[in-house]
Scaffold this motif. Sequence first.
Motif, PDB file in Angstrom:
ATOM      1  N   MET A 115      39.354  35.894  45.967  1.00  0.00           N
ATOM      2  CA  MET A 115      40.036  36.889  45.161  1.00  0.00           C
ATOM      3  C   MET A 115      39.283  38.226  45.229  1.00  0.00           C
ATOM      4  N   LEU A 326      44.813  28.591  33.215  1.00  0.00           N
ATOM      5  CA  LEU A 326      44.882  29.811  34.018  1.00  0.00           C
ATOM      6  C   LEU A 326      46.152  29.798  34.863  1.00  0.00           C
ATOM      7  N   ASN A 328      47.654  32.201  37.792  1.00  0.00           N
ATOM      8  CA  ASN A 328      47.286  33.298  38.680  1.00  0.00           C
ATOM      9  C   ASN A 328      48.445  33.679  39.589  1.00  0.00           C
ATOM     10  N   TYR A 330      48.672  36.363  42.893  1.00  0.00           N
ATOM     11  CA  TYR A 330      47.812  37.206  43.708  1.00  0.00           C
ATOM     12  C   TYR A 330      48.532  37.561  45.002  1.00  0.00           C
ATOM     13  N   GLN A 359      44.968  40.575  41.973  1.00  0.00           N
ATOM     14  CA  GLN A 359      45.070  39.315  41.248  1.00  0.00           C
ATOM     15  C   GLN A 359      45.380  39.609  39.790  1.00  0.00           C
ATOM     16  N   GLN A 361      45.794  37.453  36.277  1.00  0.00           N
ATOM     17  CA  GLN A 361      45.493  36.131  35.746  1.00  0.00           C
ATOM     18  C   GLN A 361      45.813  36.098  34.250  1.00  0.00           C
ATOM     19  N   ARG A 363      44.939  34.160  31.262  1.00  0.00           N
ATOM     20  CA  ARG A 363      43.915  33.200  30.840  1.00  0.00           C
ATOM     21  C   ARG A 363      44.152  32.832  29.378  1.00  0.00           C
ATOM     22  N   ARG A 387      43.310  41.524  35.158  1.00  0.00           N
ATOM     23  CA  ARG A 387      43.751  42.002  36.458  1.00  0.00           C
ATOM     24  C   ARG A 387      42.568  42.606  37.198  1.00  0.00           C
TER      25      ARG A 387
END
Length: 703
Positions: A115, A326, A328, A330, A359, A361, A363, A387
Motif C-alpha cells: 500500500m 477493516l 479497504n 485501493y 488506499q 480504509q 477501520r 486515507r
Amino acid sequence: MPLPTLRPLAGGILIALSTVATAQDARLAPIVVTATRSAQSPYDIPAAIDVVTTPEDGSLDVNLSERVQTIPGLVVRDRQNYAQDAQVSIRGFGARSTFGIRGVRLYTDGIPASMPDGQGQVSHFNLDSAERIEVLRGPFSALYGNASGGVVQVFTADGSDPPELRFGVAGGSNGNLRTSVNARGVDGPVDYNIDFTHFRTSGYRDHSAARRESGNAKIGWKLNEDAKLTLVLNALDVPDAQDPLGLTHAQFKADPRQVAAVADTYDTRKSVDQQQVGLIYDQRIDASNSLRVMSYYGQRGVTQYLSIPVATQVAQRGNSGGVVDLDNEYGGGDVRWTWRDTLAGRPFELAAGVAYDNQEQHRQGYENFVGNQLGVRGAKRRDEIDRVFDFDQYAQATWRVADDWTLMGGVRHSEVRFRSSDRYIAPGNPDDSGTVRYAATTPVFGVLWRATPWLHAYANWGRGFETPTFSELGYRADRGAGLAFDLKPSRSRNAEVGLKLRPSVRVEAGLALFRADSDDELAVATNLGGRTTYQNIARSRRQGIEASFNAELAHDVHLVAAYTRLQASFRTPFLTCVSAGCAAPDTPVQAGTRIPGVPRATGYAALKLGGEVGWQAGLDMNAMGATSANDLGTASAAGYALFGLSGGYVFDNGPWRVNTFARVDNLADRYVVGSVIVNDGNGRYDEPAPGRTFLVGVDVRWR
C-alpha cells in the motif's frame, strides 16, 4: 565487516569456481526487469538482483519461503500461522514488523502488493502459476518509492504453445493439503494462464488450523505487432484462520505445540477476503520509443479477533476493542515512457514515469465480548476513515559508455499524504482526526566494470526513505488525542560493492558488501492495553556481506548455496518499554544494541541429482543465526541448522508429464524457534517451527 571474515569466504568461492569444469554447451541465461524496468541480464546490471524460477523437484508450493532460499540477503520466515502473513526482510529492512510486511516493496506482474504507506502482504501471491520471482536489494530499490528497503516481484507465466492443463496435489504432516488446477495456452492473438489453488492445514500447533483459496488469471491480447493489452485478476479467501499467538521461551521449552491460554479463551482468528484487477497496456511507438500504462483496483476485507483482556477494554475509555474490522479499497496507476537509442555513439536507455497509488480504509473496532461470552463481536469502540495516497515521479537511465563500462542512475520524488477522519467521538474518546504529509527525493547511481568476460565488478550508492504506516501512526506515545503525526520518516544512505562471476556457462557466483545508515529509525515506544506506539531513533546501521554460488558440477549434479552475514544495530541510545504495563519509555537501550528480528547470519545449500526426466534426489540445509527479539536485546532465539531430503521420479511420455515427489524436512527432528514476534508486550516472542515433517505429491501436465 572484519577483513579476516571476508578472506576465507572469498577464497572458498574462488576455489570452488576453479574446481568446476568448463561446460561444453550453453544454457539460457535468465533475464530480469525489476532493476532497470526493461529486460536485461542480471549479470550486466550494477546492482544485486536475483531471479528464481519454478522449481521442478516438487514442493508444497504455498509459501513464499519455499521459493527464495537461494537468494542471499532475503529472509522469508514461514510463521506456521496463516492468520499472520510471512515475515519478509531484506538486509534487515522490514524485520521490525509483527504483522504484515513493512520496509520491502512487493509487486505481482508490475502491480503493487504494498500500500502507499509501505505496508503489504504476500498472501495473494499465487505461486502455482508463477514463472519467476525477482528480488532486488540495495540502493536501486529506492527507485520504487516509499519503504523500498528491497523489492520482491512475482511474475505470472505467459500462456504456452502448445496449450497445457496442469493438475497437482501434495499433502503430508500436520494435515497439510494443496490441490491445484492450471490452464495455460495461446489462441490466436490471445494467451492465457488461469489457476485455482486450494490449501488447508490442521496446523503444527494447537489452534492453528487454516484454509486458503486463491485464484489468479493473466490474459494477454496482442492488438497488433506493436501493442499488447494484459489483464491480471486475482482473488483470495482465508476464512477464520486460527491464530495461536506466540509463546514465552519457557512455554516453548515445555511444549512447542501448545498455545497461549488466551488464544483459546478469546478464540483468536482472522479472516481475509480480497479481489484485485489490473490492466497493462504496452505500446511500441517506433524503433526507439515505447509506452507502458498500468492501472489497478482492489478490495480487501480483514476481520481479526484479538486477545485483549476484557478488563483492559473496560478500564480504558479510549481503547479500540479486541475485534479489528477493516474494509479497504485501493487502486492506482503508473505511466512510463522508455527511449532506447545512442548517446555520443554509445547505447543509451532512459525510462521516465509517474505513479499514483491510493488506499481508503474504513477501520472499525469492537469489543471481543458480549456479557460473559468471549471471542465474539461486541459493542463498537472505534470508527474512522483512513486515507493515504502517493504521487511519485521517477527517471532512470542506463548508458554503456564503453565496451567495458556501464553507468546507471536515477531519481525518484515521492510524496505521501495521510488523512484520518474520526467517526467515533465519545466521552473519554476525543476526535482523533488529522492529516500529515511526507516527501523525499531519492537519487541513486551505479557503475559496472566488465573486468573480463567471466568477472564483472560494480558499485552503487543511493538514498531511501520509509514513512510510518497507518498501523504505526494509530496511537500517540503520550496517550493524547489524535494520531502519531509527530513521527518522522526514516531516511537512509545506502552503498554497495560487488562481484559477479561466470567462469563458464554452468557456473555463476556473486559476492556483495553493503552498508545502510538510517536516521530516525522507527522503534517501539510503549506497549499498553493492546496498543503499540512508536518513536524515532536517531541513528541505526545495517552492514554485511552476501555470497551466492550456483553450479552444475557434473552431468545432472547441481549445487546451489547462499550465505549472508549481517550486523544491524542501533547507533544511538534511547528509552523503551519492557514490561506489559509500561505507559512511558523507562528502560535504556545502549548504543550498539542489535536491531531485533534480524538474524546474525543465514545460509542455505542444496545438492540436487537428476535431470529433467527420471529419478530425482536432493539434500538441503537451511541455517539461521541467533535472532534478537526485543529492542533491549535481553531476549533472543537461538540459531539452528535444519536438513531436508527429497526424491522422486519424473515421467515424460508424449503429451503427459508426471512429476512424483516426496520430502522429509527437519530430518533430525529438532525443536527450534522458526520466527520471533518482535517486541511482544507479553513476552511471547517465540513462534516454533515444526519438527520432522513429511510431504508427498504429484504434479501432472497434459500438453
